[in-house]
Write a protein that holds these residues in place. Structure first.
Motif, short mmCIF file in Angstrom:
data_model
loop_
_atom_site.label_atom_id
_atom_site.label_comp_id
_atom_site.label_asym_id
_atom_site.label_seq_id
_atom_site.Cartn_x
_atom_site.Cartn_y
_atom_site.Cartn_z
N ARG A 5 0.85 -1.21 0.00
CA ARG A 5 0.00 0.00 0.00
C ARG A 5 0.88 1.24 0.00
N THR A 21 0.65 5.84 -0.92
CA THR A 21 -0.22 7.01 -1.02
C THR A 21 0.22 7.85 -2.21
N GLU A 79 -5.00 6.43 -1.00
CA GLU A 79 -4.41 5.13 -0.73
C GLU A 79 -4.48 4.27 -2.00
N THR A 122 -2.75 0.63 -4.24
CA THR A 122 -1.88 -0.55 -4.37
C THR A 122 -1.43 -0.62 -5.82
N ALA A 158 -3.91 -4.92 1.04
CA ALA A 158 -3.94 -4.14 -0.19
C ALA A 158 -5.23 -3.35 -0.29
N VAL A 159 -5.19 -2.27 -1.07
CA VAL A 159 -6.42 -1.54 -1.36
C VAL A 159 -7.39 -2.50 -2.07
#
Length: 358
Positions: free
Chosen positions: A185, A187, A192, A194, A298-299
């Motif tokens: 992850r 930014t 946010e 992945t 993970a996102v």
């Protein structure tokens, strides 16, 4: 005699939800710059309408497969994918294309590069863009490619014969690593994300992070100029983290926005190529999406809580339907590794003949 006079032998296939020109490498100039110039003139680029060429005025119909016998004894043919621009004279080899891949096996058999093997033929294909290998299996009754069948895929009217694609060694296809940033992850622009590359480098984010539901129709996204500008800035910043450098003239990485499913699938997606909304989702893009979501932390991993256990098949929703992909990831390994991935597509030959450049 020049190509302007003789033309070049060419086959057009609808493969998956894309359409492209398929050519043998031996029929094209050996020099890459001369080859690209010829392909741009065949496609009718640059021109938003591509009125004087074979393109269809979209990136999904401005694709090229260059196929040749492989020198690798473990592989049958080499396949170079080229993404052509529409209104800009660009030719990119920085990505694979899983949809166009679906037509490579049938094309190889049609051209005699690979012999048909009974009622069903498997062709081992090296994707030159990444060095990865895929195996395409499709029906060849009586030694001929059969395009007719009863398999329906979203985004394509009617049905056709199945082309089963199994992928190997697709991790880090364009970036050298499954997780190009080294993190599950990150930014980017306060969002946010992945970043994952299992055959296609993609940046995953939740649709709500962009103020969207993730269920918007394609036309609504395409009309939102502010959103498209934001997506473009976002993907360029993500590319820097992924070690991809300046991607201002490249079609990767793709941005994929995730949301809870709404039509019986397991995740809803809205993807962009590179900053224009996709009417569906690319094959390898979908494989990378599911791969990323299967990584703890993970996102999008939170959306997998309700996924059925005991099956590796994931139903991915997109603006025009569904795409079923098969992915198994060993998330316990360090770094995580892909055990297998695959998908079912279809293809249909549209014409075979001589194409003349502009």
């Amino acid at each position: 005699m020049s190509y302007d006079d003789t033309g070049v032998r060419c086959t057009m296939l609808r493969a998956g939800t894309s359409r492209g020109l398929y050519l043998e490498a031996r029929d094209l100039p050996a020099d890459a710059a001369a080859r690209d110039d010829l392909l741009l003139r065949l496609m009718g680029t640059p021109d938003p309408r591509q009125i004087d060429g074979l393109g269809g005025a979209t990136t999904l119909t401005s694709k090229v497969a260059v196929v040749s016998p492989s020198e690798d004894p473990e592989v049958d043919v080499d396949y170079l994918f080229l993404q052509l621009g529409v209104d800009e004279a660009t030719v990119s080899d920085r990505q694979n294309c899983g949809n166009i891949l679906a037509g490579v096996g049938p094309f190889a058999v049609e051209r005699g590069l690979v012999p048909a093997a009974g009622d069903e033929t498997s062709v081992r294909i090296r994707m030159v863009n990444s060095g990865s290998v895929a195996v395409a299996t499709f029906p060849t009754p009586d030694g001929r490619v059969e395009y007719r069948g009863d398999v329906a895929i979203a985004g394509v009217p009617g049905t056709a014969a199945p082309v089963v694609l199994d992928f190997a060694d697709t991790e880090g296809s364009a970036t050298g690593a499954l997780l190009p940033t080294g993190h599950v992850r990150d930014t980017v622009e306060g969002i946010e994300v992945t970043c994952v590359d299992n055959g296609m480098p993609v940046v995953l984010a939740l649709a709500e992070s962009f103020g969207l539901t993730g269920h918007e129709p394609h036309e609504q996204l395409a009309a939102d100029a502010a959103l498209l500008d934001r997506v473009d800035t976002f993907r360029r910043k993500a590319a820097e983290l992924m070690g991809m450098g300046d991607v201002s003239r490249a079609s990767v990485p793709k941005t994929v926005l995730l949301a809870p499913p709404r039509d019986g699938g397991q995740v809803s997606t809205r993807s962009f190529i590179p900053d224009q909304p996709h009417t569906s989702i690319g094959v390898l893009g979908a494989v990378s999406v599911v791969t990323g979501m299967l990584l703890p932390g993970a996102v999008g991993s939170e959306l997998t809580a309700g996924w059925p256990q005991g099956t590796s098949q994931v139903d991915v929703e997109h603006p025009t339907g569904h795409l079923l992909v098969d992915v198994v990831v060993d998330a316990s390994a360090t770094p995580p590794r892909v055990v297998r991935s695959g998908v079912v597509r279809t293809a249909r030959k549209l014409f075979d003949g001589t194409a003349y450049p502009r």
